[in-house]
Motif scaffolding. Structure first.
Motif, PDB file in Angstrom:
ATOM      1  N   PHE A 227      -0.004  13.099  -6.164  1.00 40.75           N
ATOM      2  CA  PHE A 227      -0.301  11.938  -5.326  1.00 40.75           C
ATOM      3  C   PHE A 227       0.298  10.701  -5.972  1.00 40.75           C
ATOM      4  CE2 PHE A 227      -3.925  12.236  -8.216  1.00 40.75           C
ATOM      5  CZ  PHE A 227      -3.989  10.954  -8.730  1.00 40.75           C
ATOM      6  N   LEU A 228       0.584   9.725  -5.137  1.00 43.69           N
ATOM      7  CA  LEU A 228       1.009   8.394  -5.562  1.00 43.69           C
ATOM      8  C   LEU A 228       0.260   7.432  -4.667  1.00 43.69           C
ATOM      9  CD1 LEU A 228       2.839   6.464  -7.182  1.00 43.69           C
ATOM     10  CD2 LEU A 228       4.592   6.796  -5.424  1.00 43.69           C
TER      11      LEU A 228
ATOM     12  N   LEU B 120       0.839  -1.199   0.000  1.00 45.46           N
ATOM     13  CA  LEU B 120       0.000   0.000   0.000  1.00 45.46           C
ATOM     14  C   LEU B 120       0.871   1.245   0.000  1.00 45.46           C
ATOM     15  CD1 LEU B 120      -2.769   1.427   0.369  1.00 45.46           C
ATOM     16  CD2 LEU B 120      -2.360   1.283   2.822  1.00 45.46           C
ATOM     17  N   ILE B 121       0.630   2.127  -0.972  1.00 45.79           N
ATOM     18  CA  ILE B 121       1.291   3.425  -1.027  1.00 45.79           C
ATOM     19  C   ILE B 121       0.208   4.485  -1.106  1.00 45.79           C
ATOM     20  CG2 ILE B 121       2.795   4.959  -2.342  1.00 45.79           C
ATOM     21  CD1 ILE B 121       4.313   2.526  -3.321  1.00 45.79           C
ATOM     22  N   ASP B 122       0.299   5.462  -0.211  1.00 47.62           N
ATOM     23  CA  ASP B 122      -0.627   6.593  -0.210  1.00 47.62           C
ATOM     24  C   ASP B 122       0.170   7.833   0.191  1.00 47.62           C
ATOM     25  OD1 ASP B 122      -2.790   8.266  -0.273  1.00 47.62           O
ATOM     26  OD2 ASP B 122      -3.783   7.404   1.478  1.00 47.62           O
ATOM     27  N   VAL B 123       0.689   8.546  -0.802  1.00 44.31           N
ATOM     28  CA  VAL B 123       1.552   9.703  -0.574  1.00 44.31           C
ATOM     29  C   VAL B 123       0.958  10.888  -1.324  1.00 44.31           C
ATOM     30  CG1 VAL B 123       3.861  10.665  -0.939  1.00 44.31           C
ATOM     31  CG2 VAL B 123       3.606   8.255  -0.325  1.00 44.31           C
TER      32      VAL B 123
ATOM     33  N   PRO C 237      -0.025  -1.442 -11.514  1.00 48.13           N
ATOM     34  CA  PRO C 237       0.494  -0.088 -11.639  1.00 48.13           C
ATOM     35  C   PRO C 237      -0.102   0.829 -10.572  1.00 48.13           C
ATOM     36  CG  PRO C 237      -1.177  -0.439 -13.307  1.00 48.13           C
ATOM     37  CD  PRO C 237      -1.020  -1.741 -12.554  1.00 48.13           C
ATOM     38  N   TYR C 238       0.734   1.650  -9.967  1.00 51.24           N
ATOM     39  CA  TYR C 238       0.283   2.649  -9.002  1.00 51.24           C
ATOM     40  C   TYR C 238      -0.252   3.862  -9.763  1.00 51.24           C
ATOM     41  CZ  TYR C 238       2.522  -0.006  -5.297  1.00 51.24           C
ATOM     42  OH  TYR C 238       2.846  -0.990  -4.415  1.00 51.24           O
ATOM     43  N   SER C 239      -1.146   4.623  -9.133  1.00 49.69           N
ATOM     44  CA  SER C 239      -1.678   5.854  -9.731  1.00 49.69           C
ATOM     45  C   SER C 239      -0.781   7.017  -9.334  1.00 49.69           C
ATOM     46  CB  SER C 239      -3.094   6.131  -9.240  1.00 49.69           C
ATOM     47  OG  SER C 239      -3.979   5.145  -9.703  1.00 49.69           O
ATOM     48  N   LEU C 240      -0.309   7.760 -10.330  1.00 47.41           N
ATOM     49  CA  LEU C 240       0.533   8.927 -10.112  1.00 47.41           C
ATOM     50  C   LEU C 240      -0.126  10.087 -10.831  1.00 47.41           C
ATOM     51  CD1 LEU C 240       3.160  10.370  -9.243  1.00 47.41           C
ATOM     52  CD2 LEU C 240       4.193   9.525 -11.364  1.00 47.41           C
ATOM     53  N   GLY C 241      -0.467  11.123 -10.098  1.00 41.58           N
ATOM     54  CA  GLY C 241      -1.145  12.238 -10.741  1.00 41.58           C
ATOM     55  C   GLY C 241      -1.189  13.459  -9.865  1.00 41.58           C
ATOM     56  N   GLY C 242      -2.043  14.380 -10.252  1.00 42.66           N
ATOM     57  CA  GLY C 242      -2.203  15.622  -9.528  1.00 42.66           C
ATOM     58  C   GLY C 242      -2.515  16.754 -10.478  1.00 42.66           C
ATOM     59  N   GLU C 243      -2.209  17.960 -10.031  1.00 39.98           N
ATOM     60  CA  GLU C 243      -2.434  19.146 -10.847  1.00 39.98           C
ATOM     61  C   GLU C 243      -1.125  19.910 -10.963  1.00 39.98           C
ATOM     62  OE1 GLU C 243      -6.138  21.573 -10.771  1.00 39.98           O
ATOM     63  OE2 GLU C 243      -4.770  23.076  -9.929  1.00 39.98           O
ATOM     64  N   TYR C 244      -0.764  20.267 -12.191  1.00 43.58           N
ATOM     65  CA  TYR C 244       0.461  21.017 -12.474  1.00 43.58           C
ATOM     66  C   TYR C 244       0.060  22.321 -13.135  1.00 43.58           C
ATOM     67  CZ  TYR C 244       5.181  21.948 -14.394  1.00 43.58           C
ATOM     68  OH  TYR C 244       6.396  22.498 -14.722  1.00 43.58           O
ATOM     69  N   GLN C 245       0.267  23.435 -12.438  1.00 44.24           N
ATOM     70  CA  GLN C 245      -0.044  24.751 -12.977  1.00 44.24           C
ATOM     71  C   GLN C 245       1.240  25.340 -13.552  1.00 44.24           C
ATOM     72  OE1 GLN C 245      -2.289  27.274 -10.364  1.00 44.24           O
ATOM     73  NE2 GLN C 245      -3.617  25.597  -9.723  1.00 44.24           N
TER      74      GLN C 245
END
Length: 129
Positions: A48-49, A21-24, A55-63
């Motif tokens: 977030f990761l 489990l990864i929650d970062v 596969p882990y989810s890697l994402g977020g918002e990049y302004q």
């Protein structure tokens, strides 16, 4: 590749094989990123990761506050260089079709960035999901 300050917190819990489990979550501010070569951006945002296994989810918002695209666009894309994997890695990690991350990014261009190469010389604006 890039650089700049970032901060993150969260947890990584190793339960058993195939269950890690990864929650970062984190933030980055005024980072400079060059991915791929010829595409330079600078900006801030959140990331977030998360997940229980690949596969882990890697994402977020990049302004994106500024950027420039000088990469040539052609139909003969070069293959990325190969890195020889360590013989100590498990077999599933060295497969050609291995996908470690599912990307979920929202990229917002706060102001137009310049696309300038042999085909185009134009500003680019908007957002990308």
């Amino acid at each position: 590749l890039g650089g700049g300050p970032f901060a993150a917190d969260g947890k990584i819990q190793i339960k058993k094989m195939n269950d890690v489990l990864i929650d970062v979550k984190g933030r980055f501010k005024d980072v400079s990123i060059t991915i791929p070569d010829g595409v330079k951006t600078k900006g801030s945002g959140d990331f977030f990761l998360k997940g229980n296994w690949f596969p882990y989810s890697l994402g977020g918002e990049y302004q994106v506050s500024q950027g420039e695209v000088s990469k040539e666009i052609d139909g003969n894309a070069q293959k990325a260089g190969k890195i020889k994997p360590s013989s100590f890695l498990p077999d599933f990690l060295i497969e050609d079709k291995f996908q470690p991350f599912l990307l979920d990014w929202n990229v917002i261009l706060k102001r137009p960035i310049l696309v300038k190469n042999s085909l185009v010389n134009s500003p680019l604006s908007g957002s990308l999901k």
